[in-house]
Scaffold this active site. Sequence first.
Site, PDB file in Angstrom:
ATOM      1  N   LYS A 187       1.011  -1.252   0.223  1.00 38.95           N
ATOM      2  CA  LYS A 187       0.016   0.018   0.050  1.00 38.95           C
ATOM      3  C   LYS A 187       0.949   0.953  -0.040  1.00 38.95           C
ATOM      4  O   LYS A 187       1.710   1.288   0.822  1.00 38.95           O
ATOM      5  CB  LYS A 187      -0.901   0.032   1.290  1.00 38.95           C
ATOM      6  CG  LYS A 187      -1.888  -1.130   1.377  1.00 38.95           C
ATOM      7  CD  LYS A 187      -2.995  -0.978   0.625  1.00 38.95           C
ATOM      8  CE  LYS A 187      -4.082  -2.078   0.998  1.00 38.95           C
ATOM      9  NZ  LYS A 187      -5.373  -1.602   0.069  1.00 38.95           N
ATOM     10  N   ASP A 243      -0.599  -0.427  -4.314  1.00 39.59           N
ATOM     11  CA  ASP A 243      -1.646  -0.056  -4.348  1.00 39.59           C
ATOM     12  C   ASP A 243      -1.812   1.408  -4.031  1.00 39.59           C
ATOM     13  O   ASP A 243      -1.590   1.639  -2.831  1.00 39.59           O
ATOM     14  CB  ASP A 243      -2.596  -0.825  -3.561  1.00 39.59           C
ATOM     15  CG  ASP A 243      -4.182  -0.831  -3.770  1.00 39.59           C
ATOM     16  OD1 ASP A 243      -4.438   0.376  -4.340  1.00 39.59           O
ATOM     17  OD2 ASP A 243      -4.739  -1.297  -2.846  1.00 39.59           O
ATOM     18  N   GLU A 276      -2.463  -0.404  -8.637  1.00 37.53           N
ATOM     19  CA  GLU A 276      -3.830  -0.343  -8.684  1.00 37.53           C
ATOM     20  C   GLU A 276      -4.150   1.277  -8.228  1.00 37.53           C
ATOM     21  O   GLU A 276      -3.662   1.982  -7.412  1.00 37.53           O
ATOM     22  CB  GLU A 276      -4.191  -1.022  -7.297  1.00 37.53           C
ATOM     23  CG  GLU A 276      -4.231  -2.765  -7.311  1.00 37.53           C
ATOM     24  CD  GLU A 276      -4.682  -3.316  -6.132  1.00 37.53           C
ATOM     25  OE1 GLU A 276      -5.663  -2.817  -5.548  1.00 37.53           O
ATOM     26  OE2 GLU A 276      -4.128  -4.282  -5.871  1.00 37.53           O
ATOM     27  N   ASP A 318      -9.515  -0.719  -9.587  1.00 33.03           N
ATOM     28  CA  ASP A 318      -9.972  -1.380  -8.191  1.00 33.03           C
ATOM     29  C   ASP A 318     -11.402  -0.582  -7.938  1.00 33.03           C
ATOM     30  O   ASP A 318     -12.307  -0.679  -8.311  1.00 33.03           O
ATOM     31  CB  ASP A 318      -8.798  -1.488  -7.245  1.00 33.03           C
ATOM     32  CG  ASP A 318      -9.472  -2.049  -5.754  1.00 33.03           C
ATOM     33  OD1 ASP A 318     -10.448  -2.402  -6.050  1.00 33.03           O
ATOM     34  OD2 ASP A 318      -8.853  -2.124  -4.938  1.00 33.03           O
ATOM     35  N   LYS A 351     -13.428  -7.639  -6.173  1.00 30.67           N
ATOM     36  CA  LYS A 351     -13.873  -7.903  -4.863  1.00 30.67           C
ATOM     37  C   LYS A 351     -15.273  -8.493  -4.778  1.00 30.67           C
ATOM     38  O   LYS A 351     -16.199  -7.333  -4.961  1.00 30.67           O
ATOM     39  CB  LYS A 351     -13.378  -6.903  -3.443  1.00 30.67           C
ATOM     40  CG  LYS A 351     -12.241  -6.212  -3.927  1.00 30.67           C
ATOM     41  CD  LYS A 351     -12.013  -5.110  -2.877  1.00 30.67           C
ATOM     42  CE  LYS A 351     -10.531  -4.786  -2.345  1.00 30.67           C
ATOM     43  NZ  LYS A 351      -9.876  -4.339  -3.571  1.00 30.67           N
TER      44      LYS A 351
END
Length: 348
Positions: A149, A179, A205, A230, A257
Site C-alpha cells: 500500500k 496499490d 492499483e 479497483d 472484490k
Amino acid sequence: MKATYHKYILNFKRPSGTSRGVMTEKETWFIVLEKDGKKGIGECGILRGLSADDRPDYEAKLQWTCDNIHLGKDALWDALIEFPSIQFGVEMAFQSLESETPFLLFPSGFTNGSDSIEINGLVWMGEAAFMKQQIEEKLAQGFRCIKLKIGAIDFDKELELLAFIRKHFTPEQVEIRVDANGAFSLNEALDKLNKLFGFQLHSIEQPISKNHTDRMAELCKRTPLPIALDEELIGVFSLDDKERLLQKIKPQYIILKPSFVGGFRGTQEWISLAEKYKIGWWITSALESNIGLNAIAQWTFLQHNLMPQGLGTGALYTNNFDCPLEVSKGQLWYKKELDWKFDFEQLD
C-alpha cells in the site's frame, strides 16, 4: 425458510493503514438461513467509506431481504442491485444452505487439500521502518508476490522501500504490486508512474481516485507500467455500464472484490467482459471474516486463474472464526483436517 441478519465487529490485531486512514475495527453483517433443520450463512462484507452500499438504509435493506427471502436467490440479486455486499451475502447463504455442510460450498482440489491458491503478501501502510519490517517478514515467509500500500507516507521513502526490495530480489524472485488507493493527484500521477517504472513492478492499483475516467483512460494509454482498476469498479451496476467503462479506460488489469461488485454473479460479469477485451484480472477479498474469505477462496480456485490472488487477510483479526484456511509459503491451503470453530449462537 427463515432468514435473520446479524452484526459482527471484527477487531484488528494492530491498526491497519490505508490512504483513507487507519482502521482498528471492521463492521460486517451475516445473513443466516434456516430450512428443514439446516442452516446456511452468508457474509455481507460492507466496508464503510468505500462500498457503494454504505448508505443510511443499509440495515433496513437487510431486514427487507430477510422478510422477502422467499423470492429466492435470483430475484433478490436483481432487487439488490445497488447493494452488492448484500447480493453476495444472499448468494453465499443460499449456497451454504444447499451444501452438505455450511462451509464446504464448492468442492474441489482446493477443499480436499490437494491443491492451493497462490496469494500476494500484503504490506500495510505505516512508518518506513514498519513497512520495511513487514516486507522482510513476507519475504522470509516465502511469498513470491508482495503488494505494498503506497500513498500515505513520503513518496521518496516509498521509493526507498522499493529500492530495498530490488537490491535483494530480482523481479523473477519477487513480484511487486503497489496499490495507491487513488492517492495520486491528477497532475502528478504520470510523473510518479514514471518514477515507479524503474523498480520493475507488476502493476499499480488505482493511481488516481475514481470517477476521473478521462484522466484514467489517458494514464492507461501513456503509463510505463500496467494499471489495475479497483475502486473504479465500485458502484458500476449494469452490464452495459461495466462494458462502457472498460471500453473507455482500457486498463491493463481489473481487480475484483465480490463483496464490492455483487458477489459471484457480479464478479463473473466483470471477468467475461475483461476476457472479451483482453484485460487481465484477479480476485481479492475485502477484509471479510473467514466466513466470507472461505467462500471467495473456494470460488476463486474454480476460475483457474494462476496469477497470485489477494486472499491473505484471514489473520488480521483477534476475533475471527477459526477455520481450515492456512497460509504457507505464499500459498493459501484448505486444511480439511482442521475444523471450523463456529457456532451460530456466536452471532447473537
